[in-house]
Design a protein around this motif. Structure first.
Motif, PDB file in Angstrom:
ATOM      1  N   UNK A  37       0.824  -1.205   0.000  1.00 15.73           N
ATOM      2  CA  UNK A  37       0.000   0.000   0.000  1.00 15.73           C
ATOM      3  C   UNK A  37       0.859   1.256   0.000  1.00 15.73           C
ATOM      4  N   UNK A  38       1.994   1.207   0.702  1.00 16.17           N
ATOM      5  CA  UNK A  38       2.889   2.354   0.719  1.00 16.17           C
ATOM      6  C   UNK A  38       3.438   2.626  -0.674  1.00 16.17           C
ATOM      7  N   UNK A  62       1.365   8.741  -6.346  1.00 14.56           N
ATOM      8  CA  UNK A  62       0.631   9.997  -6.458  1.00 14.56           C
ATOM      9  C   UNK A  62       0.914  10.974  -5.327  1.00 14.56           C
ATOM     10  N   UNK A  63       1.724  10.587  -4.372  1.00 18.80           N
ATOM     11  CA  UNK A  63       1.954  11.438  -3.207  1.00 18.80           C
ATOM     12  C   UNK A  63       3.447  11.624  -2.973  1.00 18.80           C
ATOM     13  N   UNK A  64       3.876  12.887  -2.872  1.00 19.97           N
ATOM     14  CA  UNK A  64       5.283  13.156  -2.585  1.00 19.97           C
ATOM     15  C   UNK A  64       5.658  12.676  -1.193  1.00 19.97           C
ATOM     16  N   UNK A 119       8.607   9.969  -0.419  1.00 24.71           N
ATOM     17  CA  UNK A 119       9.727  10.134   0.520  1.00 24.71           C
ATOM     18  C   UNK A 119       9.771   8.967   1.499  1.00 24.71           C
ATOM     19  N   UNK A 120       8.600   8.556   1.979  1.00 23.28           N
ATOM     20  CA  UNK A 120       8.541   7.421   2.907  1.00 23.28           C
ATOM     21  C   UNK A 120       9.030   6.146   2.237  1.00 23.28           C
ATOM     22  N   UNK A 121       8.648   5.967   0.974  1.00 28.45           N
ATOM     23  CA  UNK A 121       9.079   4.784   0.236  1.00 28.45           C
ATOM     24  C   UNK A 121      10.589   4.760   0.051  1.00 28.45           C
TER      25      UNK A 121
END
Length: 219
Positions: free
Chosen positions: A154-155, A161-163, A167-169
């Motif tokens: 899910x991450x 689509x999400x900055x 960054x978390x990825x």
């Protein structure tokens, strides 16, 4: 469930938190995201442990599979692919390699790494039937590795689509590379990391949960 069956589930959950499990699942999810990665990995690994619990598999247990360093080589492969994706994010990584199928990864990890929790559950084979032992041990792994694979997948999907999620990825990717290299080099060097295996695995799991929550927060 009897007390022994509950113990088998608990040992399966403990085994599912081993850092080599979580590193393989999280690293695989960055190359080929799928919510089933953790479930398939646990089924493959649990199948091998179930097989080893049968008396007829005693010959297989005597084979020195650790000398092949299969899980170590696979951890190096996971580290290399994640490092490649981190350094060249615009290029597609080869996610369809046969060795990167989670079911096969689980099988190979079950053959190669003899951890304390895996050896403990095999010791129960004299008191529980191999099938029941394998079923409850695999159930414990499914509870942990299944959730881990779902969160990791899910991450990666959010990162499209999400900055914030991207960054978390990337942070998870660097952690996967570092932990995979640490485990692989320790195994090749004969260094026993058993004392820190549980806190390292638990820390990796909690990091994934934290990154998932961070990615879900509005910018």
């Amino acid at each position: 469930m009897t007390g022994l069956e509950l113990l088998a589930v608990a040992l399966g959950m403990r085994h599912g938190v081993d850092p080599d499990h979580l590193t393989a699942i999280d690293g695989l999810s960055r190359v080929r995201p799928s919510p089933l990665n953790g479930i398939l990995f646990a089924l493959g690994h649990g199948g091998i442990v179930t097989l080893l619990a049968f008396p007829a598999a005693a010959l297989l247990q005597r084979v020195n599979l650790e000398a092949l360093h299969l899980p170590t080589l696979l951890l190096l492969l996971v580290a290399g692919l994640n490092l490649y994706r981190l350094l060249r994010p615009e290029e597609r990584t080869p996610g369809r390699l046969p060795l990167l199928h989670p079911l096969l990864l689980g099988l190979l990890f079950g053959l190669g790494f003899e951890t304390a929790s895996q050896l403990s559950v095999l010791a129960l084979s004299a008191q529980l039937s191999p099938l029941r032992l394998g079923l409850f041990f695999t159930l414990g792994m499914l509870l942990v590795d299944g959730v881990d694979g779902f969160l990791a997948s899910r991450l990666q999907n959010l990162a499209r689509d999400s900055r914030r999620a991207k960054r978390a990825s990337r942070l998870l990717g660097w952690v996967v590379v570092a932990v995979a290299l640490l485990l692989a080099l320790a195994e090749l060097g004969g260094v026993d990391l058993g004392a820190i295996a549980f806190p390292l695995g638990l820390g990796l799991f909690l990091l994934l949960v934290s990154l998932r929550l961070y990615a879900l927060r509005p910018a």
